[in-house]
Design a protein around this motif. Sequence first.
Motif, PDB file in Angstrom:
ATOM      1  N   ASP A  96       0.499  -1.385   0.141  1.00  0.00           N
ATOM      2  CA  ASP A  96       0.051   0.053   0.165  1.00  0.00           C
ATOM      3  C   ASP A  96       1.076   0.713   0.113  1.00  0.00           C
ATOM      4  OD1 ASP A  96      -2.798  -1.175   0.245  1.00  0.00           O
ATOM      5  OD2 ASP A  96      -2.520  -1.619   1.810  1.00  0.00           O
ATOM      6  N   GLY A  97       2.026   1.221   0.387  1.00  0.00           N
ATOM      7  CA  GLY A  97       2.559   2.455   0.573  1.00  0.00           C
ATOM      8  C   GLY A  97       3.230   2.644   1.598  1.00  0.00           C
ATOM      9  N   ASP A  98       3.582   4.193   2.261  1.00  0.00           N
ATOM     10  CA  ASP A  98       3.916   5.011   3.368  1.00  0.00           C
ATOM     11  C   ASP A  98       2.590   5.266   3.512  1.00  0.00           C
ATOM     12  OD1 ASP A  98       4.771   6.793   4.628  1.00  0.00           O
ATOM     13  OD2 ASP A  98       5.134   8.522   3.885  1.00  0.00           O
ATOM     14  N   PRO A  99       2.472   4.802   4.956  1.00  0.00           N
ATOM     15  CA  PRO A  99       1.417   4.884   5.830  1.00  0.00           C
ATOM     16  C   PRO A  99       1.012   6.617   6.826  1.00  0.00           C
ATOM     17  CG  PRO A  99       2.748   3.991   7.125  1.00  0.00           C
ATOM     18  CD  PRO A  99       3.823   3.545   5.703  1.00  0.00           C
ATOM     19  N   HIS A 100       2.397   7.268   6.446  1.00  0.00           N
ATOM     20  CA  HIS A 100       1.774   8.707   6.759  1.00  0.00           C
ATOM     21  C   HIS A 100       2.279   9.566   4.843  1.00  0.00           C
ATOM     22  CE1 HIS A 100       2.912   7.522  10.676  1.00  0.00           C
ATOM     23  NE2 HIS A 100       4.127   6.882  10.357  1.00  0.00           N
ATOM     24  N   GLY A 101       2.115   8.716   4.130  1.00  0.00           N
ATOM     25  CA  GLY A 101       1.452   9.066   3.351  1.00  0.00           C
ATOM     26  C   GLY A 101       0.419   8.903   2.612  1.00  0.00           C
ATOM     27  N   ASP A 102      -0.076   8.374   0.789  1.00  0.00           N
ATOM     28  CA  ASP A 102      -0.529   7.709   0.258  1.00  0.00           C
ATOM     29  C   ASP A 102      -0.861   6.429   0.699  1.00  0.00           C
ATOM     30  OD1 ASP A 102      -1.793  10.418  -1.058  1.00  0.00           O
ATOM     31  OD2 ASP A 102      -0.508   9.661  -2.382  1.00  0.00           O
ATOM     32  N   GLY A 103      -0.292   5.693   1.263  1.00  0.00           N
ATOM     33  CA  GLY A 103      -0.829   4.305   1.738  1.00  0.00           C
ATOM     34  C   GLY A 103      -1.922   4.099   2.354  1.00  0.00           C
ATOM     35  N   PRO A 104      -2.456   4.602   2.867  1.00  0.00           N
ATOM     36  CA  PRO A 104      -4.160   5.014   3.994  1.00  0.00           C
ATOM     37  C   PRO A 104      -5.617   4.803   2.914  1.00  0.00           C
ATOM     38  CG  PRO A 104      -2.975   5.907   5.043  1.00  0.00           C
ATOM     39  CD  PRO A 104      -2.237   5.905   4.434  1.00  0.00           C
ATOM     40  N   LEU A 105      -4.928   5.254   1.856  1.00  0.00           N
ATOM     41  CA  LEU A 105      -5.569   5.544   0.375  1.00  0.00           C
ATOM     42  C   LEU A 105      -5.764   4.322  -0.392  1.00  0.00           C
ATOM     43  CD1 LEU A 105      -5.039   9.572  -1.047  1.00  0.00           C
ATOM     44  CD2 LEU A 105      -6.321   8.512   0.654  1.00  0.00           C
ATOM     45  N   ARG A 106      -4.619   4.176  -0.414  1.00  0.00           N
ATOM     46  CA  ARG A 106      -4.560   2.589  -1.267  1.00  0.00           C
ATOM     47  C   ARG A 106      -5.294   1.459  -0.121  1.00  0.00           C
ATOM     48  NH1 ARG A 106       0.266   5.231  -2.440  1.00  0.00           N
ATOM     49  NH2 ARG A 106       0.714   6.117  -3.949  1.00  0.00           N
ATOM     50  N   ALA A 107      -5.089   1.490   0.682  1.00  0.00           N
ATOM     51  CA  ALA A 107      -5.376   0.123   1.855  1.00  0.00           C
ATOM     52  C   ALA A 107      -7.165   0.261   1.958  1.00  0.00           C
ATOM     53  CB  ALA A 107      -4.842   0.670   3.326  1.00  0.00           C
ATOM     54  N   ALA A 108      -7.293   1.743   1.770  1.00  0.00           N
ATOM     55  CA  ALA A 108      -9.095   1.738   1.889  1.00  0.00           C
ATOM     56  C   ALA A 108      -9.706   1.224   0.745  1.00  0.00           C
ATOM     57  CB  ALA A 108      -9.202   3.504   2.115  1.00  0.00           C
ATOM     58  N   LEU A 109      -9.213   1.515  -0.643  1.00  0.00           N
ATOM     59  CA  LEU A 109      -9.871   1.452  -1.401  1.00  0.00           C
ATOM     60  C   LEU A 109      -9.539  -0.892  -1.565  1.00  0.00           C
ATOM     61  CD1 LEU A 109      -8.835   3.985  -3.775  1.00  0.00           C
ATOM     62  CD2 LEU A 109     -11.605   3.752  -2.884  1.00  0.00           C
ATOM     63  N   ARG A 110      -8.436  -0.895  -1.522  1.00  0.00           N
ATOM     64  CA  ARG A 110      -7.994  -2.264  -0.963  1.00  0.00           C
ATOM     65  C   ARG A 110      -8.686  -2.937  -1.011  1.00  0.00           C
ATOM     66  NH1 ARG A 110      -5.862  -5.489   1.557  1.00  0.00           N
ATOM     67  NH2 ARG A 110      -4.712  -3.210   2.642  1.00  0.00           N
ATOM     68  N   GLU A 111      -8.768  -3.171   0.567  1.00  0.00           N
ATOM     69  CA  GLU A 111      -9.681  -3.400   1.618  1.00  0.00           C
ATOM     70  C   GLU A 111     -11.117  -3.381   1.334  1.00  0.00           C
ATOM     71  OE1 GLU A 111      -9.437  -5.089   4.459  1.00  0.00           O
ATOM     72  OE2 GLU A 111      -7.080  -4.798   4.026  1.00  0.00           O
ATOM     73  N   ALA A 112     -11.892  -2.349   0.920  1.00  0.00           N
ATOM     74  CA  ALA A 112     -13.431  -2.378   0.385  1.00  0.00           C
ATOM     75  C   ALA A 112     -13.611  -2.580  -0.956  1.00  0.00           C
ATOM     76  CB  ALA A 112     -13.560  -0.791  -0.216  1.00  0.00           C
ATOM     77  N   GLU A 113     -13.042  -3.573  -1.662  1.00  0.00           N
ATOM     78  CA  GLU A 113     -13.250  -4.173  -2.726  1.00  0.00           C
ATOM     79  C   GLU A 113     -13.338  -6.062  -1.767  1.00  0.00           C
ATOM     80  OE1 GLU A 113     -10.847  -5.751  -7.366  1.00  0.00           O
ATOM     81  OE2 GLU A 113      -9.532  -4.332  -5.365  1.00  0.00           O
ATOM     82  N   GLU A 114     -11.504  -5.832  -1.478  1.00  0.00           N
ATOM     83  CA  GLU A 114     -11.359  -7.076  -0.862  1.00  0.00           C
ATOM     84  C   GLU A 114     -12.884  -7.821   0.254  1.00  0.00           C
ATOM     85  OE1 GLU A 114      -8.083  -7.351   1.437  1.00  0.00           O
ATOM     86  OE2 GLU A 114      -6.347  -7.319  -0.472  1.00  0.00           O
ATOM     87  N   GLU A 115     -13.235  -7.572   0.499  1.00  0.00           N
ATOM     88  CA  GLU A 115     -14.247  -7.300   1.351  1.00  0.00           C
ATOM     89  C   GLU A 115     -15.624  -6.904   1.153  1.00  0.00           C
ATOM     90  OE1 GLU A 115     -12.856  -6.012   5.544  1.00  0.00           O
ATOM     91  OE2 GLU A 115     -14.136  -4.106   4.888  1.00  0.00           O
ATOM     92  N   THR A 116     -15.779  -6.401   0.286  1.00  0.00           N
ATOM     93  CA  THR A 116     -17.028  -5.908  -0.479  1.00  0.00           C
ATOM     94  C   THR A 116     -17.261  -6.482  -1.456  1.00  0.00           C
ATOM     95  OG1 THR A 116     -17.118  -3.923  -0.988  1.00  0.00           O
ATOM     96  CG2 THR A 116     -17.565  -4.361   1.272  1.00  0.00           C
ATOM     97  N   GLY A 117     -16.277  -6.774  -2.593  1.00  0.00           N
ATOM     98  CA  GLY A 117     -16.571  -6.975  -4.060  1.00  0.00           C
ATOM     99  C   GLY A 117     -16.605  -5.629  -4.510  1.00  0.00           C
TER     100      GLY A 117
END
Length: 233
Positions: A96-117
């Motif tokens: 996901d990348g830097d947790p203090h940069g854009d990492g949380p943005l990628r994580a939020a989208l990735r997790e949403a895809e993994e959990e809800t399709g």
Amino acid sequence: MTRTSGAQGGPVTVSRAGLPGWLDPVAGAVETIRPRQLSRFLPPENGSGRQSAVLILFGEGDGGRGPELLLMERASSLRSHAGQPSFPGGALDPEDGDPHGDGPLRAALREAEEETGLDPTGVQLFGVLPKLYIPVSGFVVTPVLGWWRVPSPVGVVDPNETARVFTVPVADLTHPDNRATTVHPSGFQGPAFLVESALVWGFTAGVIDRLLHFAGWERPWDRDKRVPLDWGS
């Protein structure tokens, strides 16, 4: 506000361009809200805690339901926050990348895809709230806000993680009859929402409560209406 960064799977952009007018109060609140206006639980100063992110996704509901939020109910077998309604989200992965940069943005989208399709290409990210802390699980959470510009089918992807995926009209969240105060056996009290056959409480309810308040959508409600939580919550 626009922020773009290269990433695995493409760039991540945060932009308010083209948002529907009804989201303007939320987007405006994101620009001014301060950490302690959201929660008294803030990340530890020593930097401890597991970095994570959630996606607060607003969509245009079908059938006259009006604007709505995407939520999910966690599986009852999970070790952490079992059975609780929540925003899609989870811990950051190294990719996901830097947790203090854009990492949380990628994580939020990735997790949403993994959990809800959810198809993340149909989501426009438009804001990021200050990092918050969940003491019971040790998560440092970045709430990422999105507009469901191109809706896609959603549902349970892995029943071991998710019991159900559902949307809640914002009108139901603001209706006084659906609001209450939860009382945990520990003595902790916090806002709650009784919607879609679910009791939304804890971190998720706290963030929704503050967003409704600072967006100017909150309606007067009976704060003396109590809903006790059992010891297993």
